[in-house]
Structures are given as C-alpha cells and as structure tokens.
Write a protein that holds these residues in place. Structure first.
Motif, PDB file in Angstrom:
ATOM      1  N   THR A 197      -0.324  -0.775   3.206  1.00  0.00           N
ATOM      2  CA  THR A 197      -0.757  -0.556   4.158  1.00  0.00           C
ATOM      3  C   THR A 197       0.209  -1.163   5.158  1.00  0.00           C
ATOM      4  O   THR A 197       0.639  -1.023   6.424  1.00  0.00           O
ATOM      5  CB  THR A 197      -1.729  -2.174   3.756  1.00  0.00           C
ATOM      6  N   HIS A 198       1.116  -2.188   4.848  1.00  0.00           N
ATOM      7  CA  HIS A 198       1.889  -3.077   5.723  1.00  0.00           C
ATOM      8  C   HIS A 198       3.273  -2.807   5.642  1.00  0.00           C
ATOM      9  O   HIS A 198       3.639  -3.645   6.003  1.00  0.00           O
ATOM     10  CB  HIS A 198       1.540  -4.613   5.976  1.00  0.00           C
ATOM     11  N   VAL A 199       3.207  -1.972   5.091  1.00  0.00           N
ATOM     12  CA  VAL A 199       5.311  -1.186   5.665  1.00  0.00           C
ATOM     13  C   VAL A 199       5.339   0.003   5.359  1.00  0.00           C
ATOM     14  O   VAL A 199       4.310   1.153   5.848  1.00  0.00           O
ATOM     15  CB  VAL A 199       5.305  -0.844   3.345  1.00  0.00           C
ATOM     16  N   ASP A 200       6.251   0.234   6.780  1.00  0.00           N
ATOM     17  CA  ASP A 200       6.234   0.750   7.287  1.00  0.00           C
ATOM     18  C   ASP A 200       7.701   1.864   7.085  1.00  0.00           C
ATOM     19  O   ASP A 200       7.858   2.675   8.140  1.00  0.00           O
ATOM     20  CB  ASP A 200       5.939   0.433   8.960  1.00  0.00           C
ATOM     21  N   GLY A 232      -2.363   2.642   0.392  1.00  0.00           N
ATOM     22  CA  GLY A 232      -2.156   2.217   2.153  1.00  0.00           C
ATOM     23  C   GLY A 232      -1.031   3.229   2.602  1.00  0.00           C
ATOM     24  O   GLY A 232      -0.326   2.286   3.467  1.00  0.00           O
ATOM     25  N   ASP A 289       4.094  -6.910   2.802  1.00  0.00           N
ATOM     26  CA  ASP A 289       3.641  -6.720   4.113  1.00  0.00           C
ATOM     27  C   ASP A 289       5.560  -6.936   4.268  1.00  0.00           C
ATOM     28  O   ASP A 289       6.510  -8.781   3.918  1.00  0.00           O
ATOM     29  CB  ASP A 289       3.520  -8.628   4.649  1.00  0.00           C
ATOM     30  N   ALA A 324      -0.308  -7.048  -2.590  1.00  0.00           N
ATOM     31  CA  ALA A 324      -0.208  -6.337  -1.531  1.00  0.00           C
ATOM     32  C   ALA A 324       1.175  -6.886  -1.176  1.00  0.00           C
ATOM     33  O   ALA A 324       1.802  -7.617  -0.917  1.00  0.00           O
ATOM     34  CB  ALA A 324      -1.438  -6.330  -0.087  1.00  0.00           C
ATOM     35  N   ASP A 382      -0.370  -2.179  -2.662  1.00  0.00           N
ATOM     36  CA  ASP A 382      -0.821  -1.937  -1.242  1.00  0.00           C
ATOM     37  C   ASP A 382       0.317  -2.161  -0.556  1.00  0.00           C
ATOM     38  O   ASP A 382       1.062  -3.039  -0.033  1.00  0.00           O
ATOM     39  CB  ASP A 382      -2.118  -2.822  -1.247  1.00  0.00           C
ATOM     40  N   GLN A 384       1.788   4.508   4.773  1.00  0.00           N
ATOM     41  CA  GLN A 384       2.081   5.109   5.960  1.00  0.00           C
ATOM     42  C   GLN A 384       2.442   6.083   6.310  1.00  0.00           C
ATOM     43  O   GLN A 384       2.960   6.409   5.135  1.00  0.00           O
ATOM     44  CB  GLN A 384       2.389   3.701   6.684  1.00  0.00           C
TER      45      GLN A 384
END
Length: 196
Positions: free
Chosen positions: A134-137, A165, A103, A101, A132, A167
């Motif tokens: 999910t927290h990468v914009d 995930g 971030d 994951a 993952d 974005q």
C-alpha cells in the motif's frame, strides 16, 4: 723550354699564386668551409648541444584518485549489501499466515533487505505470506526479481505468496512485464484471507 715536370704543377700560376685566388668564381667552395645544415624534419640527436629537452612525464593517478560518483551506491567493506536507503518493514503473524507491510520504494538499494526479511526461518515456514504494498509507489527490476524469487521458493515448498495494495505505478510495471499472470494480486489483506 722548361722541364716537363714544370707543366704538371697543379694549382699554381705565375708568381706562386693559387688558382682559386687568381680565378675567383671558377671553383666551387671548399666543403670544409660550409657549415652543416640540419634537415627541418629530422629530430636532433640527444648529444647535440642545442637538442630540446624531453617534456616531463606526468604520473598516472593511483586507485585512490578514482572516487565513486554521488549516484553510485556505497559498498560497505564488511558487507556484501550496498549501503543506502532502507525500507520500513512491519510484520504481523497469524495462526497460518504472515503479513509484511512495506513502506518505501523497492529498488536496487532496498530489494536485498526485503528479500532477506522474507526468507527468514519464520517467514519460510508460514503457509501464507502476504506482502502489503500500500505504501510502495515505486519499484524497479530488482523488486520484480525479488517478487519472482519469493514466489518460486514458496511454490516449491507448497506455500502461497500474495501481493496486496498494489499502487497504479507498480501495477503498470507488473502488467508490462506480464507478472500479473504469475503473481497473486489482491486489493486488500482481507480479500486474500477470505480465499484461504
């Protein structure tokens, strides 16, 4: 009648007067009486008393004067990787898979860190590697290069690599570069494991 030599006497008139004195204005001024003039466009000789002194030379700044700008990455002398922002990485390993994951933004500063983490011996040997996001914009070309590199290495070794995930902003970049047809994208980690 005087002697012929008397007629050849030059520059004298009666009474021993000089011709220039007796007949003013008929003879040009003597060259030695003129003061030399300087050409307006000609530089004075260095030896002349009124010559202008040369301007002092300004030394060029040394290498220490060139400081990097605030936007440039600072490079550590003991490392080939630029120092700067870092990613928060957390890993979870299963029997035949590993989930990493991420971030934080993946860019020029952080892509080498991610690539180094995904190419460790533990990650190379796992059959399925899931990233993952999910927290990468945000991601730039350095991130895309890291994704393609990991995909190529794992494909050559007969292993799988998947992204989950993703974005909207990151997906848009992947679509613009047509990497959605190269990389395996899934909504969740569970979706990837269901295909394994």
């Amino acid at each position: 009648m005087g002697h012929p030599l008397d007629r050849r006497r030059k520059g004298r008139v009666g009474g021993g007067q000089d011709l220039m004195t007796a007949y003013p204005g008929r003879f040009p001024e003597r060259h030695q009486d003129k003061k030399p003039t300087r050409s307006p466009g000609r530089a004075a000789h260095p030896s002349a008393p009124d010559a202008e002194e040369p301007l002092p030379m300004t030394p060029s700044p040394g290498p220490e004067a060139h400081q990097p700008s605030d936007g440039a990455p600072q490079v550590d002398a003991n490392s080939l990787l630029p120092t700067g922002p870092t990613l928060a990485l957390s890993s979870h390993c299963g029997p035949r898979h590993a989930v990493v994951a991420v971030d934080g933004p993946i860019d020029y500063h952080t892509a080498p860190q991610l690539l180094g983490h995904l190419t460790t011996t533990e990650m190379r040997n796992v059959p399925l590697l899931i990233l993952d996001l999910t927290h990468v914009d945000f991601c730039d070309s350095s991130a895309l290069g890291a994704f393609v590199d990991i995909h190529r290495r794992r494909s050559d070794a007969g292993h799988r690599f998947a992204l989950t995930g993703v974005q909207p902003e990151v997906r848009r970049i992947l679509e613009l570069t047509r990497l959605t047809s190269v990389l395996s994208l899934h909504e969740t980690v569970k979706d990837v494991l269901s295909e394994d």
